[in-house]
Design a protein around this motif. Structure first.
Motif, PDB file in Angstrom:
ATOM      1  N   GLU A 144      11.281   5.948   2.137  1.00 18.66           N
ATOM      2  CA  GLU A 144      11.604   6.484   3.562  1.00 18.66           C
ATOM      3  C   GLU A 144      10.304   6.037   4.529  1.00 18.66           C
ATOM      4  OE1 GLU A 144      11.995  10.910   5.716  1.00 18.66           O
ATOM      5  OE2 GLU A 144      11.370  10.798   3.675  1.00 18.66           O
ATOM      6  N   ALA A 145       9.360   5.586   3.915  1.00 18.74           N
ATOM      7  CA  ALA A 145       7.982   5.059   4.605  1.00 18.74           C
ATOM      8  C   ALA A 145       8.150   3.970   4.914  1.00 18.74           C
ATOM      9  CB  ALA A 145       6.772   5.430   3.777  1.00 18.74           C
ATOM     10  N   LEU A 146       8.937   3.101   3.963  1.00 16.46           N
ATOM     11  CA  LEU A 146       9.152   1.539   4.271  1.00 16.46           C
ATOM     12  C   LEU A 146      10.426   1.595   5.217  1.00 16.46           C
ATOM     13  CD1 LEU A 146       9.128   0.222   0.571  1.00 16.46           C
ATOM     14  CD2 LEU A 146       7.397  -0.267   2.560  1.00 16.46           C
ATOM     15  N   TRP A 147      11.230   2.403   5.199  1.00 12.77           N
ATOM     16  CA  TRP A 147      12.276   2.458   6.326  1.00 12.77           C
ATOM     17  C   TRP A 147      11.671   2.534   7.920  1.00 12.77           C
ATOM     18  CZ3 TRP A 147      14.001   5.895  10.050  1.00 12.77           C
ATOM     19  CH2 TRP A 147      15.166   5.618  10.729  1.00 12.77           C
ATOM     20  N   ALA A 200       0.934  -1.228   0.006  1.00 16.08           N
ATOM     21  CA  ALA A 200       0.117   0.046  -0.070  1.00 16.08           C
ATOM     22  C   ALA A 200       0.946   1.189  -0.020  1.00 16.08           C
ATOM     23  CB  ALA A 200      -0.847   0.002   1.275  1.00 16.08           C
ATOM     24  N   ILE A 201       1.984   1.254   0.623  1.00 20.03           N
ATOM     25  CA  ILE A 201       2.741   2.581   0.844  1.00 20.03           C
ATOM     26  C   ILE A 201       3.088   3.201  -0.623  1.00 20.03           C
ATOM     27  CG2 ILE A 201       5.169   3.193   1.466  1.00 20.03           C
ATOM     28  CD1 ILE A 201       4.688   1.627   4.062  1.00 20.03           C
ATOM     29  N   PRO A 202       3.811   2.329  -1.519  1.00 22.54           N
ATOM     30  CA  PRO A 202       3.995   3.007  -2.926  1.00 22.54           C
ATOM     31  C   PRO A 202       2.757   3.354  -3.466  1.00 22.54           C
ATOM     32  CG  PRO A 202       5.132   0.986  -2.551  1.00 22.54           C
ATOM     33  CD  PRO A 202       4.259   0.964  -1.492  1.00 22.54           C
ATOM     34  N   GLU A 203       1.672   2.554  -3.435  1.00 25.65           N
ATOM     35  CA  GLU A 203       0.300   3.172  -3.957  1.00 25.65           C
ATOM     36  C   GLU A 203      -0.140   4.584  -3.563  1.00 25.65           C
ATOM     37  OE1 GLU A 203      -2.776   0.325  -4.325  1.00 25.65           O
ATOM     38  OE2 GLU A 203      -1.312  -1.202  -5.202  1.00 25.65           O
ATOM     39  N   VAL A 204       0.138   4.698  -2.188  1.00 27.42           N
ATOM     40  CA  VAL A 204      -0.347   6.083  -1.507  1.00 27.42           C
ATOM     41  C   VAL A 204       0.480   7.139  -2.297  1.00 27.42           C
ATOM     42  CG1 VAL A 204       0.115   7.422   0.244  1.00 27.42           C
ATOM     43  CG2 VAL A 204      -0.778   5.264   0.655  1.00 27.42           C
ATOM     44  N   ALA A 240       5.590  10.888  11.601  1.00 21.12           N
ATOM     45  CA  ALA A 240       6.960  11.241  10.941  1.00 21.12           C
ATOM     46  C   ALA A 240       6.747  11.628   9.333  1.00 21.12           C
ATOM     47  CB  ALA A 240       7.903  10.228  10.768  1.00 21.12           C
ATOM     48  N   PRO A 241       6.971  13.129   8.875  1.00 18.95           N
ATOM     49  CA  PRO A 241       6.668  13.234   7.657  1.00 18.95           C
ATOM     50  C   PRO A 241       7.762  12.517   6.663  1.00 18.95           C
ATOM     51  CG  PRO A 241       7.515  14.931   8.645  1.00 18.95           C
ATOM     52  CD  PRO A 241       7.046  13.998   9.408  1.00 18.95           C
ATOM     53  N   VAL A 242       7.054  11.868   5.417  1.00 17.02           N
ATOM     54  CA  VAL A 242       8.023  11.133   4.668  1.00 17.02           C
ATOM     55  C   VAL A 242       7.861  11.736   3.144  1.00 17.02           C
ATOM     56  CG1 VAL A 242       8.157   9.301   5.954  1.00 17.02           C
ATOM     57  CG2 VAL A 242       6.165   9.569   4.295  1.00 17.02           C
ATOM     58  N   GLN A 243       9.016  11.952   2.233  1.00 11.16           N
ATOM     59  CA  GLN A 243       8.917  12.197   1.139  1.00 11.16           C
ATOM     60  C   GLN A 243       8.854  11.276   0.107  1.00 11.16           C
ATOM     61  OE1 GLN A 243       9.032  15.645   0.287  1.00 11.16           O
ATOM     62  NE2 GLN A 243       8.855  15.863   2.635  1.00 11.16           N
ATOM     63  N   GLY A 267      -0.421  25.069  -1.612  1.00  6.69           N
ATOM     64  CA  GLY A 267       0.423  24.604  -0.632  1.00  6.69           C
ATOM     65  C   GLY A 267       0.915  23.078  -0.920  1.00  6.69           C
ATOM     66  N   ASN A 268       1.389  22.311  -0.041  1.00  6.56           N
ATOM     67  CA  ASN A 268       1.951  21.112   0.104  1.00  6.56           C
ATOM     68  C   ASN A 268       0.988  19.968   0.407  1.00  6.56           C
ATOM     69  OD1 ASN A 268       4.422  22.241  -1.159  1.00  6.56           O
ATOM     70  ND2 ASN A 268       5.075  22.622   1.009  1.00  6.56           N
ATOM     71  N   LEU A 269       1.108  19.093  -0.292  1.00  2.00           N
ATOM     72  CA  LEU A 269       0.582  17.884   0.069  1.00  2.00           C
ATOM     73  C   LEU A 269       1.545  16.988   0.938  1.00  2.00           C
ATOM     74  CD1 LEU A 269      -1.616  16.244  -2.896  1.00  2.00           C
ATOM     75  CD2 LEU A 269      -2.397  17.467  -0.770  1.00  2.00           C
ATOM     76  N   VAL A 270       1.274  16.549   2.328  1.00  2.00           N
ATOM     77  CA  VAL A 270       2.358  15.760   3.258  1.00  2.00           C
ATOM     78  C   VAL A 270       1.797  14.573   3.585  1.00  2.00           C
ATOM     79  CG1 VAL A 270       3.359  16.224   5.346  1.00  2.00           C
ATOM     80  CG2 VAL A 270       2.923  18.172   3.835  1.00  2.00           C
ATOM     81  N   VAL A 271       2.896  13.488   3.214  1.00  2.00           N
ATOM     82  CA  VAL A 271       2.523  12.171   3.844  1.00  2.00           C
ATOM     83  C   VAL A 271       3.286  12.107   5.119  1.00  2.00           C
ATOM     84  CG1 VAL A 271       2.795   9.766   2.962  1.00  2.00           C
ATOM     85  CG2 VAL A 271       2.239  11.307   1.180  1.00  2.00           C
TER      86      VAL A 271
END
Length: 108
Positions: free
Chosen positions: A90-93, A16-20, A83-86, A35-39
């Motif tokens: 990074e999310a998988l880490w 799911a993470i890459p699909e987000v 935690a904000p991820v780009q 503005g920015n979209l932040v995950v």
């Protein structure tokens, strides 16, 4: 839920993470965004009725509490690190790091 190795053996969360991030990119390409979209990611474990923040050392010390606003239909977890991820990597880490901290990881 987690799985390992090649994509066909990975669990729901890893897939799911890459699909987000793909969905965010698609949205940005089709819309004008002010503005920015932040995950942000957070990982919470509920084990023996105790909430643990898996991104904080020692689960955040048991300070996570579920807060519910029934009128607004909102549920939030107080003191949960977000935690904000780009990137998906990074999310998988963060996911892999939090998986190592799970108390219930031996229960399958």
């Amino acid at each position: 839920m987690f799985g390992t190795g090649e994509r066909e053996h990975q669990g729901l969360i890893f897939r799911a993470i890459p699909e987000v991030f793909d969905a965010v990119a698609d949205f940005k390409s089709g819309h004008e965004v002010d503005g920015n979209l932040v995950v942000k990611v957070s990982f919470l474990e509920i084990y023996n009725e105790v909430l643990r923040d898996l991104l904080q050392e020692h689960g955040g010390g048991g300070t996570c509490k579920v807060l519910e606003d029934e009128r607004k239909g909102v549920v939030k977890v107080a003191n949960l690190l977000e935690a904000p991820v780009q990137t998906p990597e990074e999310a998988l880490w963060y996911l892999k790091r939090s998986e190592e901290r799970r108390v219930g990881k031996e229960c399958r």
